[in-house]
Design an enzyme around this catalytic site. Structure first.
Site, PDB file in Angstrom:
ATOM      1  N   ARG A 123       0.854  -1.189   0.000  1.00  0.00           N
ATOM      2  CA  ARG A 123       0.000   0.000   0.000  1.00  0.00           C
ATOM      3  C   ARG A 123       0.892   1.242   0.000  1.00  0.00           C
ATOM      4  O   ARG A 123       1.899   1.299   0.730  1.00  0.00           O
ATOM      5  CB  ARG A 123      -0.919   0.033   1.239  1.00  0.00           C
ATOM      6  N   GLU A 153      -4.195   7.281  -5.310  1.00  0.00           N
ATOM      7  CA  GLU A 153      -4.343   6.616  -6.614  1.00  0.00           C
ATOM      8  C   GLU A 153      -5.667   7.024  -7.253  1.00  0.00           C
ATOM      9  O   GLU A 153      -6.670   7.085  -6.555  1.00  0.00           O
ATOM     10  CB  GLU A 153      -4.274   5.096  -6.429  1.00  0.00           C
ATOM     11  N   HIS A 166      -0.699   0.082  -9.998  1.00  0.00           N
ATOM     12  CA  HIS A 166      -1.465  -0.834  -9.131  1.00  0.00           C
ATOM     13  C   HIS A 166      -2.031  -2.021  -9.933  1.00  0.00           C
ATOM     14  O   HIS A 166      -3.251  -2.246  -9.963  1.00  0.00           O
ATOM     15  CB  HIS A 166      -2.595  -0.092  -8.403  1.00  0.00           C
TER      16      HIS A 166
HETATM   17  P1  NAD Z   1      -1.363 -11.335   4.957  1.00  0.00           P
HETATM   18  O1  NAD Z   1      -2.394 -10.893   5.925  1.00  0.00           O
HETATM   19  O2  NAD Z   1      -1.267 -12.778   4.590  1.00  0.00           O
HETATM   20  O3  NAD Z   1       0.098 -10.885   5.474  1.00  0.00           O
HETATM   21  C1  NAD Z   1       0.363  -9.671   6.103  1.00  0.00           C
HETATM   22  C2  NAD Z   1       1.479  -9.924   7.118  1.00  0.00           C
HETATM   23  O4  NAD Z   1       1.895  -8.672   7.667  1.00  0.00           O
HETATM   24  C3  NAD Z   1       1.079 -10.825   8.276  1.00  0.00           C
HETATM   25  O5  NAD Z   1       2.042 -11.850   8.444  1.00  0.00           O
HETATM   26  C4  NAD Z   1       1.092  -9.890   9.482  1.00  0.00           C
HETATM   27  O6  NAD Z   1       1.478 -10.547  10.686  1.00  0.00           O
HETATM   28  C5  NAD Z   1       2.147  -8.896   9.046  1.00  0.00           C
HETATM   29  N1  NAD Z   1       2.104  -7.636   9.781  1.00  0.00           N
HETATM   30  C6  NAD Z   1       1.076  -7.098  10.481  1.00  0.00           C
HETATM   31  N2  NAD Z   1       1.462  -5.945  11.083  1.00  0.00           N
HETATM   32  C7  NAD Z   1       2.767  -5.771  10.752  1.00  0.00           C
HETATM   33  C8  NAD Z   1       3.743  -4.784  11.096  1.00  0.00           C
HETATM   34  N3  NAD Z   1       3.441  -3.775  11.908  1.00  0.00           N
HETATM   35  N4  NAD Z   1       4.994  -4.926  10.602  1.00  0.00           N
HETATM   36  C9  NAD Z   1       5.318  -5.967   9.789  1.00  0.00           C
HETATM   37  N5  NAD Z   1       4.435  -6.938   9.466  1.00  0.00           N
HETATM   38  C10 NAD Z   1       3.184  -6.831   9.926  1.00  0.00           C
HETATM   39  O7  NAD Z   1      -1.595 -10.424   3.651  1.00  0.00           O
HETATM   40  P2  NAD Z   1      -1.076 -10.731   2.159  1.00  0.00           P
HETATM   41  O8  NAD Z   1      -2.117 -11.503   1.420  1.00  0.00           O
HETATM   42  O9  NAD Z   1       0.318 -11.218   2.225  1.00  0.00           O
HETATM   43  O10 NAD Z   1      -1.114  -9.232   1.570  1.00  0.00           O
HETATM   44  C11 NAD Z   1      -0.184  -8.234   2.020  1.00  0.00           C
HETATM   45  C12 NAD Z   1      -0.597  -6.878   1.464  1.00  0.00           C
HETATM   46  O11 NAD Z   1      -0.482  -6.883   0.042  1.00  0.00           O
HETATM   47  C13 NAD Z   1      -2.094  -6.521   1.694  1.00  0.00           C
HETATM   48  O12 NAD Z   1      -2.248  -5.852   2.919  1.00  0.00           O
HETATM   49  C14 NAD Z   1      -2.416  -5.614   0.531  1.00  0.00           C
HETATM   50  O13 NAD Z   1      -2.300  -4.276   0.969  1.00  0.00           O
HETATM   51  C15 NAD Z   1      -1.321  -5.886  -0.490  1.00  0.00           C
HETATM   52  N6  NAD Z   1      -1.846  -6.338  -1.805  1.00  0.00           N
HETATM   53  C16 NAD Z   1      -1.513  -5.616  -2.901  1.00  0.00           C
HETATM   54  C17 NAD Z   1      -1.950  -6.010  -4.168  1.00  0.00           C
HETATM   55  C18 NAD Z   1      -1.587  -5.233  -5.426  1.00  0.00           C
HETATM   56  O14 NAD Z   1      -2.243  -5.399  -6.474  1.00  0.00           O
HETATM   57  N7  NAD Z   1      -0.567  -4.404  -5.411  1.00  0.00           N
HETATM   58  C19 NAD Z   1      -2.751  -7.178  -4.289  1.00  0.00           C
HETATM   59  C20 NAD Z   1      -3.053  -7.915  -3.118  1.00  0.00           C
HETATM   60  C21 NAD Z   1      -2.597  -7.485  -1.881  1.00  0.00           C
END
Ligand code: NAD
Length: 318
Positions: free
Chosen positions: A236, A265, A284
């Site tokens: 994000r 965005e 994105h």
């Molecule tokens: P997920 O929930 O499986 O993983 C997120 C991880 O971050 C978890 O392990 C959690 O413990 C950890 N976390 C929480 N707080 C934290 C902190 N303060 N510091 C470090 N780590 C922390 O989510 P995911 O499926 O791996 O997705 C991750 C991110 O990817 C989503 O939040 C979303 O914003 C982004 N995303 C982007 C796109 C894109 O098109 N660019 C698509 C899908 C997801």
């Protein structure tokens, strides 16, 4: 039974089918909906589907909405507390794009380290024909083998990125508040954020956007990184203080960055990253390969079907 899709174009610009939703009720699809038309377009429909169109408490109060299906993983466009108070069920679509996002991370990394686009353009512009030598390169080429990949947020996508990094011969270190020791081995270990910032050659962000993670990349954290560091953000935009990153790139404090997301965005013309040195920006699209969108569509349809059958899935308004 009326279903309104407020902004279908993002998920389905024409290469997918809405048939799954069509089978569930009387369907009205809008490509996009401006904020001042949301209530009017929902009308008396009880089931609404949105990707990025915001649904506020006011919209909930002025319509008969019972169910909001979000066509994404992140559901910050919904006033989730208001939905809970009103007993409106909100669902999301988790985990449909894990492999696609991990692939985009390496799209950026390979562009930065290999410069295929730059060299292809140079060759087609005649630079190879006119070269004194059998080869030439215009920017440093960087080998990944043996480098350290620092992953902030070791969830689904973080772990998928780790697998690819290890296939390239990289050592992985990860920072996550919740550690799963079974994920550690000789190629991956958890570290504190401080160590990750100092030791990584590439830092990839995969934590969600929370108040606590906003601006996690800023002047102070950048100051701890190697001068050769590369930052990748597919998570994000607001995880990065963009002014601080632009200054670090322009002054050579770090080497390069690749981002698929920015703070606002679509990107604003005055975003400092647009003019920063050695940054690669994609609009994105990490989630957008057709395979991932088909998965998203199927799960979103299942979510509504399951709700109608009284066994809702992927509910985020509990
Ligand atoms: P997920 O929930 O499986 O993983 C997120 C991880 O971050 C978890 O392990 C959690 O413990 C950890 N976390 C929480 N707080 C934290 C902190 N303060 N510091 C470090 N780590 C922390 O989510 P995911 O499926 O791996 O997705 C991750 C991110 O990817 C989503 O939040 C979303 O914003 C982004 N995303 C982007 C796109 C894109 O098109 N660019 C698509 C899908 C997801």
């Amino acid at each position: 039974m009326k279903i309104v899709i407020l902004d279908g174009h993002g998920l389905n610009p024409g290469d997918l089918s809405w048939e799954g939703f069509n089978k569930l009720g009387e369907l009205k699809i809008y490509d996009r909906t401006p904020n001042d038309k949301i209530i009017e377009r929902i009308g008396d429909a009880e089931y609404i589907i949105t990707n990025k169109t915001p649904i506020t408490a006011e919209t909930m109060d002025k319509t008969k909405v019972k169910y909001i299906g979000v066509l994404a993983t992140g559901y910050n466009v919904i006033d989730i507390e208001a939905a809970k108070e009103r007993g409106i069920v909100v669902t999301n679509v988790p985990a449909y794009s894990t492999a696609s996002v991990a692939q985009m991370v390496f799209g950026h990394i390979l562009e930065i380290c290999q410069q295929v686009g730059l060299h292809d353009s140079a060759v087609k512009a005649g630079e190879w024909e006119n070269s004194a030598d059998f080869c030439f390169w215009k920017k440093p080429l960087i080998e990944l083998d043996g480098k350290v990949m620092g992953i902030i947020g070791y969830g689904r996508i973080g772990q998928a990125v780790s697998k690819v990094a290890q296939a390239f011969g990289m050592k992985v270190i990860a920072y996550s508040p919740r550690r799963k020791s079974e994920l550690e081995d000789k190629n991956m270990r958890y570290v504190e954020l401080e160590e990750l910032l100092q030791a990584s050659d590439i830092i990839s962000l995969h934590c969600p956007l929370f108040e606590s993670t906003k601006n996690i990349i800023n002047k102070e954290t950048i100051a701890k990184m190697k001068k050769s560091a590369i930052i990748i953000n597919t998570s994000r935009g607001p995880l990065i203080n963009e002014q601080d990153l632009a200054e670090a790139l322009n002054s050579g404090r770090i080497y390069a960055a690749g981002v698929d997301v920015v703070s606002v965005e679509p990107i604003r013309a005055d975003n400092p990253l647009l003019k920063a040195k050695n940054i690669y920006i994609t609009p994105h699209i990490a989630w957008a390969p057709r395979e991932a969108r088909v998965r998203l569509m199927n799960i979103a349809v299942e979510n509504l079907k399951n709700f109608l059958e009284g066994k809702p899935t992927n509910v985020v308004s509990k």
